[in-house]
Structures are given as C-alpha cells and as structure tokens.
Design a protein around this motif. Structure first.
Motif, PDB file in Angstrom:
ATOM      1  N   SER A  44       0.830  -1.203   0.000  1.00  0.00           N
ATOM      2  CA  SER A  44       0.000   0.000   0.000  1.00  0.00           C
ATOM      3  C   SER A  44       0.863   1.252   0.000  1.00  0.00           C
ATOM      4  O   SER A  44       0.597   2.219  -0.725  1.00  0.00           O
ATOM      5  CB  SER A  44      -0.924  -0.002   1.217  1.00  0.00           C
ATOM      6  OG  SER A  44      -1.675   1.189   1.286  1.00  0.00           O
ATOM      7  N   ASN A  45       1.935   1.218   0.780  1.00  0.00           N
ATOM      8  CA  ASN A  45       2.850   2.365   0.848  1.00  0.00           C
ATOM      9  C   ASN A  45       3.609   2.539  -0.465  1.00  0.00           C
ATOM     10  O   ASN A  45       3.742   3.656  -0.982  1.00  0.00           O
ATOM     11  CB  ASN A  45       3.825   2.176   2.010  1.00  0.00           C
ATOM     12  CG  ASN A  45       4.737   3.364   2.210  1.00  0.00           C
ATOM     13  OD1 ASN A  45       4.288   4.478   2.485  1.00  0.00           O
ATOM     14  ND2 ASN A  45       6.034   3.144   2.061  1.00  0.00           N
ATOM     15  N   ASN A  50      -4.587   3.222  -0.707  1.00  0.00           N
ATOM     16  CA  ASN A  50      -5.201   2.371   0.321  1.00  0.00           C
ATOM     17  C   ASN A  50      -6.543   1.815  -0.162  1.00  0.00           C
ATOM     18  O   ASN A  50      -7.324   1.293   0.622  1.00  0.00           O
ATOM     19  CB  ASN A  50      -5.379   3.146   1.631  1.00  0.00           C
ATOM     20  CG  ASN A  50      -6.519   4.162   1.564  1.00  0.00           C
ATOM     21  OD1 ASN A  50      -6.846   4.681   0.494  1.00  0.00           O
ATOM     22  ND2 ASN A  50      -7.128   4.450   2.706  1.00  0.00           N
ATOM     23  N   LYS A  51      -6.782   1.924  -1.464  1.00  0.00           N
ATOM     24  CA  LYS A  51      -7.999   1.367  -2.063  1.00  0.00           C
ATOM     25  C   LYS A  51      -7.736  -0.107  -2.362  1.00  0.00           C
ATOM     26  O   LYS A  51      -7.165  -0.455  -3.401  1.00  0.00           O
ATOM     27  CB  LYS A  51      -8.358   2.112  -3.342  1.00  0.00           C
ATOM     28  CG  LYS A  51      -8.623   3.598  -3.137  1.00  0.00           C
ATOM     29  CD  LYS A  51      -8.921   4.292  -4.467  1.00  0.00           C
ATOM     30  CE  LYS A  51      -9.190   5.773  -4.287  1.00  0.00           C
ATOM     31  NZ  LYS A  51      -9.481   6.452  -5.573  1.00  0.00           N
ATOM     32  N   ILE A  52      -8.138  -0.967  -1.434  1.00  0.00           N
ATOM     33  CA  ILE A  52      -7.731  -2.364  -1.496  1.00  0.00           C
ATOM     34  C   ILE A  52      -8.929  -3.287  -1.309  1.00  0.00           C
ATOM     35  O   ILE A  52      -9.736  -3.101  -0.401  1.00  0.00           O
ATOM     36  CB  ILE A  52      -6.679  -2.682  -0.406  1.00  0.00           C
ATOM     37  CG1 ILE A  52      -5.512  -1.685  -0.465  1.00  0.00           C
ATOM     38  CG2 ILE A  52      -6.165  -4.109  -0.557  1.00  0.00           C
ATOM     39  CD1 ILE A  52      -4.546  -1.806   0.700  1.00  0.00           C
ATOM     40  N   PHE A  53      -9.025  -4.297  -2.193  1.00  0.00           N
ATOM     41  CA  PHE A  53     -10.010  -5.363  -2.044  1.00  0.00           C
ATOM     42  C   PHE A  53      -9.265  -6.696  -2.086  1.00  0.00           C
ATOM     43  O   PHE A  53      -8.293  -6.857  -2.822  1.00  0.00           O
ATOM     44  CB  PHE A  53     -11.043  -5.308  -3.163  1.00  0.00           C
ATOM     45  CG  PHE A  53     -11.906  -4.070  -3.129  1.00  0.00           C
ATOM     46  CD1 PHE A  53     -13.025  -4.004  -2.311  1.00  0.00           C
ATOM     47  CD2 PHE A  53     -11.597  -2.969  -3.913  1.00  0.00           C
ATOM     48  CE1 PHE A  53     -13.815  -2.869  -2.274  1.00  0.00           C
ATOM     49  CE2 PHE A  53     -12.375  -1.822  -3.889  1.00  0.00           C
ATOM     50  CZ  PHE A  53     -13.490  -1.768  -3.059  1.00  0.00           C
ATOM     51  N   PHE A  54      -9.769  -7.665  -1.318  1.00  0.00           N
ATOM     52  CA  PHE A  54      -9.096  -8.961  -1.195  1.00  0.00           C
ATOM     53  C   PHE A  54      -9.956 -10.070  -1.799  1.00  0.00           C
ATOM     54  O   PHE A  54     -11.174 -10.103  -1.604  1.00  0.00           O
ATOM     55  CB  PHE A  54      -8.807  -9.275   0.275  1.00  0.00           C
ATOM     56  CG  PHE A  54      -7.802  -8.342   0.899  1.00  0.00           C
ATOM     57  CD1 PHE A  54      -6.446  -8.580   0.767  1.00  0.00           C
ATOM     58  CD2 PHE A  54      -8.226  -7.224   1.594  1.00  0.00           C
ATOM     59  CE1 PHE A  54      -5.522  -7.712   1.326  1.00  0.00           C
ATOM     60  CE2 PHE A  54      -7.308  -6.350   2.163  1.00  0.00           C
ATOM     61  CZ  PHE A  54      -5.946  -6.596   2.027  1.00  0.00           C
ATOM     62  N   PHE A  55      -9.289 -11.001  -2.491  1.00  0.00           N
ATOM     63  CA  PHE A  55      -9.965 -12.092  -3.186  1.00  0.00           C
ATOM     64  C   PHE A  55      -9.345 -13.418  -2.755  1.00  0.00           C
ATOM     65  O   PHE A  55      -8.121 -13.558  -2.752  1.00  0.00           O
ATOM     66  CB  PHE A  55      -9.845 -11.909  -4.703  1.00  0.00           C
ATOM     67  CG  PHE A  55     -10.469 -10.627  -5.186  1.00  0.00           C
ATOM     68  CD1 PHE A  55     -11.752 -10.625  -5.727  1.00  0.00           C
ATOM     69  CD2 PHE A  55      -9.800  -9.417  -5.084  1.00  0.00           C
ATOM     70  CE1 PHE A  55     -12.340  -9.445  -6.160  1.00  0.00           C
ATOM     71  CE2 PHE A  55     -10.377  -8.233  -5.507  1.00  0.00           C
ATOM     72  CZ  PHE A  55     -11.650  -8.242  -6.041  1.00  0.00           C
ATOM     73  N   TRP A  56     -10.209 -14.378  -2.422  1.00  0.00           N
ATOM     74  CA  TRP A  56      -9.754 -15.649  -1.864  1.00  0.00           C
ATOM     75  C   TRP A  56     -10.214 -16.822  -2.717  1.00  0.00           C
ATOM     76  O   TRP A  56     -11.294 -16.798  -3.312  1.00  0.00           O
ATOM     77  CB  TRP A  56     -10.302 -15.833  -0.451  1.00  0.00           C
ATOM     78  CG  TRP A  56      -9.763 -14.842   0.546  1.00  0.00           C
ATOM     79  CD1 TRP A  56     -10.270 -13.604   0.833  1.00  0.00           C
ATOM     80  CD2 TRP A  56      -8.602 -15.005   1.370  1.00  0.00           C
ATOM     81  NE1 TRP A  56      -9.503 -12.989   1.794  1.00  0.00           N
ATOM     82  CE2 TRP A  56      -8.477 -13.810   2.145  1.00  0.00           C
ATOM     83  CE3 TRP A  56      -7.674 -16.018   1.549  1.00  0.00           C
ATOM     84  CZ2 TRP A  56      -7.458 -13.636   3.080  1.00  0.00           C
ATOM     85  CZ3 TRP A  56      -6.649 -15.844   2.472  1.00  0.00           C
ATOM     86  CH2 TRP A  56      -6.548 -14.665   3.223  1.00  0.00           C
ATOM     87  N   ASP A  57      -9.387 -17.873  -2.752  1.00  0.00           N
ATOM     88  CA  ASP A  57      -9.763 -19.119  -3.415  1.00  0.00           C
ATOM     89  C   ASP A  57     -10.834 -19.837  -2.596  1.00  0.00           C
ATOM     90  O   ASP A  57     -10.865 -19.749  -1.364  1.00  0.00           O
ATOM     91  CB  ASP A  57      -8.566 -20.071  -3.519  1.00  0.00           C
ATOM     92  CG  ASP A  57      -7.503 -19.585  -4.474  1.00  0.00           C
ATOM     93  OD1 ASP A  57      -7.787 -18.693  -5.293  1.00  0.00           O
ATOM     94  OD2 ASP A  57      -6.363 -20.101  -4.391  1.00  0.00           O
TER      95      ASP A  57
END
Length: 287
Positions: A44-45, A50-57
């Motif tokens: 992020s730095n 800080n525009k973050i989305f997380f994707f999981w299996d």
C-alpha cells in the motif's frame, strides 16, 4: 493518473507469508497473519493507495470437476509434521478472511468453486476503474490493459501491458492460447509435449516454420484436441464466475481501534511501535 484500486490475490500473499516466517504468541501460530498484514502495508505504501479489495480461493474447485488432475501435484500425501504446519497456516488464512481483514474494514470476496483469479477477472471485466492486480501468477497476464497492471508480489515490480507486449510481442488475449498450447506446470495442466511458451508465442506471431515438428504438433488432431480441452481451464474468469458489486466509497478509511486491538491480541508488538504505527495510520488511513 487516478489513484489505482488494488485487487489482491489474498491466497498468494498468505502463502508467501506462510513460507517466510513462523511466529507464535501464547501457543498460537501467528506468522501468516503478521506477515500478511506487514506485506499489505508495505505494498500500500509502495503503490501509494489504500484502495484495497481482497480475493480468496474457494476450498472447492470447479476446474477439478472438469479435469480431476488439476493441481494434483499440490495434493501429494504429506508427513504429519508438514500436515500440522499446513493446518495451522490455513487456520490463519481463515482468521484473516473472516475476522482480521473485515474487522479492519476491508472487503473480502470469495465464491464457492472458483479461484481468486476468476473473481479478480470478473471484477476487471465488469468495472471500469484503474486497477493493479497484486499477484505473482502469470495466468493474469491475459487481463492486462491500459487500465489494468500487475504488481508481481514475488519480485515487487509493476508489470504493464507495454511490458508484456515488449516481452512477448502478442496481445494479452493471445496469452490464453499460449497457456492452452504450452500448458501450465504449476496447475498440472499438460500442454503439447516439448512446446513451451516461447514456441507457442512464435506460432501465434506466425514465425514458426510450418516444417518444424512443433508446428506440425500444434496443427495435428492431437494438438487441436489438447488446446480445445485446455482453453476452458486457462481462460479467466472460469465460466459461471459470479459478478460482485464493487462499492467504491468516497473515502477509504480503516479502523485504528481494531488495528491496535488485533496487534495486542496476537502479539504484533512491532506494529505498535510509534514510528511504524504512524506509518500505518498514514498509509492505510487508519482512524
């Protein structure tokens, strides 16, 4: 340039943390969680967003239904110590997915039967933003465009569509054909024997001599059937992948109170040191 949105292949980052360190706090394994959070803060730095989305299996795999040998090379019997280590790591995966990240204010996406790559691809194809995909998976090259780049989490570099064209001299859409021809050893998808990505690219560019064995192999009935069988496996997103709405708030901000609570709970004391905590506040917009 607009501030990009990060689409994080969370399993990839978690697996890197799994192999990078082993920590425990009060008898609980915490290395994956600590390494994951530290890596996300660092990325992020570095990327100044800080525009973050997380994707999981998903634990289930529709590709395995289509092709039972899919990723079979990763499912070999393990000795008890390795199985125990993996079980402890996957407990941390679930804590990240269902507790730590949501408590901080991050959004996680998962769909039964599909991989993080599929949901990322579905997101990219159905939303018009500037994206940076965070992953080391070269399958994602097929998603590159003027508005989509790849942050290679294994070597910490940004890979753009221009980088891809300069390296392979084909289009991202053609990368699907490359993977169908050459296969994917990582996913245990067999391609045509003795034909790799370089040769497949030459074929697609029209540079492969029709007299060569490689050309004849690609054009043979066996070659055509292999390519046809592989295409649905290597194409992103997999057919049937759902489309998730991507709600973009006016301001991305995350919970400082919960960040401190999580660090206290799991013994992440170095993250609470004044200099580092100040950095986290600024980088992620912790409030």
């Amino acid at each position: 340039m607009k501030t990009p949105i990060l689409l994080v292949d969370a399993n990839a980052i978690a697996h890197q943390a799994k192999h990078a360190m082993e920590l425990n706090y009060e008898g609980m394994q915490t290395g994956v969680m600590f390494g994951f959070l530290r890596q996300i803060i660092k990325i992020s730095n570095e990327l100044n967003t800080n525009k973050i989305f997380f994707f999981w299996d998903s634990s289930k795999s529709n590709r395995r239904i289509m092709f039972p040998e899919y990723k079979a090379n990763r499912r070999k019997d393990k000795v008890p110590t390795e199985k125990f280590f993996d079980d402890q790591c996957y407990k941390q995966f679930n804590l990240l997915k269902h507790s730590l990240l949501p408590d901080l204010g991050f959004k996680c996406f998962q769909a039964e039967g599909f991989e993080a790559d599929d949901i990322i691809a579905s997101t990219v194809q159905n939303h018009k933003f500037d994206f940076i995909i965070v992953s080391g998976d070269t399958d994602l090259y097929q998603l590159l465009s003027d508005s989509v780049s790849l942050y290679k989490s294994n070597n910490k570099t940004i890979y753009s569509i221009n980088d891809f064209k300069n390296e392979y001299n084909i289009t991202p859409a053609q990368w699907i054909q490359v993977k169908a021809i050459a296969g994917c050893t990582t996913d245990n998808i067999p391609g045509l024997p003795n034909i790799g990505e370089i040769t497949a690219c030459k074929y697609l560019r029209g540079e492969l001599n029709y007299k060569t064995e490689a050309y004849k192999k690609i054009k043979s009935s066996f070659g055509k059937s292999t390519i046809e069988k592989n295409l649905p496996l290597v194409r992103l997103p997999l057919e049937g992948t759902p489309v998730f709405p991507l709600a973009i708030p006016k301001e991305f901000k995350y919970s400082l109170t919960n960040f401190i609570r999580i660090c206290d709970k799991y013994g992440f004391n170095s993250m609470l040191e004044r200099g580092y905590l100040d950095k986290c506040k600024k980088t992620l917009n912790l409030r």
